[in-house]
Design a protein around this motif. Sequence first.
Motif, PDB file in Angstrom:
ATOM      1  N   ASP A   1       2.754  15.912   4.083  1.00 30.81           N
ATOM      2  CA  ASP A   1       3.269  15.170   2.929  1.00 30.81           C
ATOM      3  C   ASP A   1       2.570  13.832   2.804  1.00 30.81           C
ATOM      4  O   ASP A   1       2.190  13.408   1.716  1.00 30.81           O
ATOM      5  N   ALA A   2       2.382  13.154   3.967  1.00 28.20           N
ATOM      6  CA  ALA A   2       1.701  11.851   3.939  1.00 28.20           C
ATOM      7  C   ALA A   2       0.263  11.994   3.460  1.00 28.20           C
ATOM      8  O   ALA A   2      -0.231  11.182   2.685  1.00 28.20           O
TER       9      ALA A   2
ATOM     10  N   ALA B   1      -3.320  11.623  -3.258  1.00 25.70           N
ATOM     11  CA  ALA B   1      -2.946  11.389  -4.648  1.00 25.70           C
ATOM     12  C   ALA B   1      -3.305   9.976  -5.091  1.00 25.70           C
ATOM     13  O   ALA B   1      -3.342   9.677  -6.271  1.00 25.70           O
ATOM     14  N   ILE B   2      -3.572   9.111  -4.142  1.00 31.27           N
ATOM     15  CA  ILE B   2      -3.910   7.728  -4.469  1.00 31.27           C
ATOM     16  C   ILE B   2      -5.424   7.598  -4.541  1.00 31.27           C
ATOM     17  O   ILE B   2      -6.131   7.905  -3.599  1.00 31.27           O
ATOM     18  N   ALA B   3      -5.898   7.153  -5.688  1.00 37.09           N
ATOM     19  CA  ALA B   3      -7.337   7.023  -5.855  1.00 37.09           C
ATOM     20  C   ALA B   3      -7.895   5.977  -4.897  1.00 37.09           C
ATOM     21  O   ALA B   3      -7.207   5.040  -4.527  1.00 37.09           O
ATOM     22  N   ASP B   4      -9.104   6.156  -4.482  1.00 38.99           N
ATOM     23  CA  ASP B   4      -9.796   5.157  -3.680  1.00 38.99           C
ATOM     24  C   ASP B   4      -9.926   3.905  -4.535  1.00 38.99           C
ATOM     25  O   ASP B   4     -10.645   3.884  -5.537  1.00 38.99           O
TER      26      ASP B   4
ATOM     27  N   ASP C   1       0.845  -1.192   0.000  1.00 46.09           N
ATOM     28  CA  ASP C   1       0.000   0.000   0.000  1.00 46.09           C
ATOM     29  C   ASP C   1       0.883   1.246   0.000  1.00 46.09           C
ATOM     30  O   ASP C   1       1.633   1.474   0.954  1.00 46.09           O
ATOM     31  N   PRO C   2       0.839   2.059  -1.057  1.00 43.15           N
ATOM     32  CA  PRO C   2       1.743   3.215  -1.125  1.00 43.15           C
ATOM     33  C   PRO C   2       1.447   4.299  -0.097  1.00 43.15           C
ATOM     34  O   PRO C   2       2.235   5.220   0.069  1.00 43.15           O
ATOM     35  N   SER C   3       0.302   4.216   0.598  1.00 41.03           N
ATOM     36  CA  SER C   3      -0.031   5.244   1.589  1.00 41.03           C
ATOM     37  C   SER C   3       0.583   4.942   2.950  1.00 41.03           C
ATOM     38  O   SER C   3       0.535   5.779   3.851  1.00 41.03           O
TER      39      SER C   3
END
Length: 886
Positions: free
Chosen positions: A439-440, A446-449, A31-33
Amino acid sequence: MKTADIAKRYLDYFEKNDHTIVPSASLVSDDPSILFTIAGMVPFIPYLTGVVPAPYTRAADNQKCIRTNDIEEVGKTARHGTFFQMLGNWSFGDYFKEGAISYAWELLTSSEADGGLGFDEKDLWVTVYETDDEAAELWQRIAGLPASRIQRLGREDNFWTTGQPGPAGPCSEIYFDRGAKYGKDGGPAVDDNRFLEIWNLVFMQNEITNVRSKTEFDIVGELPAKNIDTGMGLERVAFLKQGVENMYETDQVRPVIDRASELSGRRYGAEHTDDVRFRVIADHIRSSLMLLSDGVTPSNEGRGYILRRLMRRSVRSMRLLGVEEATFPALFEASRDAMKEAYPVVDTDWDRISSYAFAEEETFLRTLTAGSTILDTAVAKTKEEGGSTLAGNQAFLLHDTYGFPIDLTLEIAEEAGIGVDRDGFDSLMQEQRQRAKADAKSRKRAIADVSVYREFRAQGETVFTGFTDLQTESRVLGVLVDGLSVAKATEGQIAEVILAETALYAESGGQVADKGTIVGPGFELEVLDVQKPVPGLVSHTVEVTRGEVGVDQPATTVVDAANRRAATQAHSATHLVHAALRDTLGKGATQAGSLNRAGYLRFDFSWGQALSAATRSEIEEIANNAVRDNLEVTTRVLSLDDAKAAGAMALFGEKYGETVRMVDIGGPWSRELCGGTHVSASAEIGLINLIGESSVGASNRRVEALVGLDAFRELTAERAIVAELSASLKAPKDQLANRIAELSASLKAAEKKIATFEAQALAGRVPALAQTAERVGAVNLVAQSVGQVGSADDVRSLATSVRDRLGSEAAVVALTGTAGEKVFAVVLTNEAARTAGAKAGVLVKAALGALGGRGGGKDDMAQGAGSDVSGIPAALDAVRAQLQGA
């Protein structure tokens, strides 16, 4: 009962009850988040949310996790640890509340002889969500619990969500009563120190929307397929079953405490402050060991920064216990021996893990020495200036730039008899945290649901045909614009297009996405990017260059053949360079990351020192010899275990499925797990030209190379440069190096002579300048422009000589000089002038105001530069005015 035995009992129990046993996912999250796997449910989120169909209806696992948000609490409580293991059992549309409660109660309360955990029923309490009557009734019926040991709590404690719209549900937690000496009676609602949570059962039954906070959201209905997500804290159960006071004293952690005690000569249990330090060391060493085993390496950002912080806190804690020499060899070895039964990789990969750990400790010990020097200087300056407090920004600089711990700064400052502006330091730290959070958040926004992809992924995995075909006919499954599913996208719009099949390669494994087009009846799309937003699904980001594209339309993906060929050459070349590195440096040179695009490769590998020119040439030669030998390139799809048994190298931190693709170049010489595109024989790669080698951290190096035509063009350009130099210097190319060295030596000699002449010329001007002294206020002032100079050093040198010539009577020298469009200003004072109140720093600022510049300095010498040459007279007058008024 050993920790590993508890985990085995758990997994054996659920395997007997028809659960698929799933290996732990990496600590490095997909997960990039988030940076790490922070909870046991993280790897299962795509299945729990329905974005990806679950490959099984029942599963169980022991998931390793890292969580550092409460790092300051480590060592102070019985249950806070940065590394922990979560035992979980999962149901995807199969059993629900009754099954979950039955399994949990049976495993907890069955005797150890029967494979259970042997907890006494009278010591167990449960909580349920405040309106979950069904769960409360099931606990009474299945477990025979009285209503007095079933407590109802609200959303804050007993309702689980992902923090986003989608699946959610009430949960029920199981607590163990540790007894009266740990707190007051009354159940977990009264005291969660005495009553320790050991297992959480989440009943995912609701759909929520309009999520405003953890407790504020709207429940809009029931899920059509209900899921179970449970988590049992392995460390918590272990310290209860082993009869120790906390998780740090369990069999997987305590050996590090014992080793630290031996090294320090201090006894664990003798003094509370030392005990906290022992526990911090044990926790952080284990966490560092596990992160290193999953491929994380120390650095100044992201995951590497977290690892570095854990390791440096360990070093700091050992210093506070009185040990200043290197301790990681002993401490990491103790942790390895404690963990290898559960995680054999920490033993089999010990050489790599230990090299990173030991190098990081050595680096930090040097940092502490350098930081101490910087701090000593800052402390001395503070005391010189009559201060009693070290500035907060100085402490923050030491912490942020040099990794110097604030508690060490406090200790050294206190020993020197001054304080530290802790409020100022804390304020700067808070600003930094807020920047990091912002930033986080921006990354998360920036990450779509990913729930938007659920309906497309439910239709099956995207079929990739690009290994064999550069053009594939398919149909449009979906179109997304601005993250929302739409019926169509029109000319000029940027959209995501989901297809059933594609020949376009999605970025992964270091290889960038293909370029190309997607065409269909009446439309043409330029492909801007190709990604996998969720496992098994490919999304094409496109610009509609003609017509409009809609759902269910036929579409053909067309790969840019030349770009693909060049990217394929680069990817295969990366494998050759990796093999060449291992041939040259040994098996310790393992991959730490890569990038492959048309004509270029970048390869990061674990190595602690720069490569010599001879070593770089050897690596380049081995790789090009492999190209010359036209080695066969073969690919096989097989199980992960079979591939590893065959010696295939895997990228640390990469997530692999049960089946993998293994790429051989020249048989076992280069054998790697890889999902990228490759040439069919090594000669197709063409030339490999190493163009750079550099550091990317304390223990990582990076090589860069051009491949194929790009490599040839680079060498052609270099050949042209050599020919031009040869003609210009009238020397054959084999004598160019000597000729350039001769010219360089001659140039240096000439520069030295010129510098001597210039120094003599400057010295010759000193008497005349000294004679211009004028009485201004209480001092003799020389205020002159010396015209063109080579640098500010010339002006400063000349001013120093003039001041010395003026003798001991109060004197100030203010000179300006120009170099191009810059104006340098220097002001010097002698001791008598300073006694009379003249301060060079004040005077130079007055001068620079007229020059449009900035500068500063001390009372005896100050300097600066401006850009307004016309302001020189006014600048010198400003100095006179300041002295007149002094």
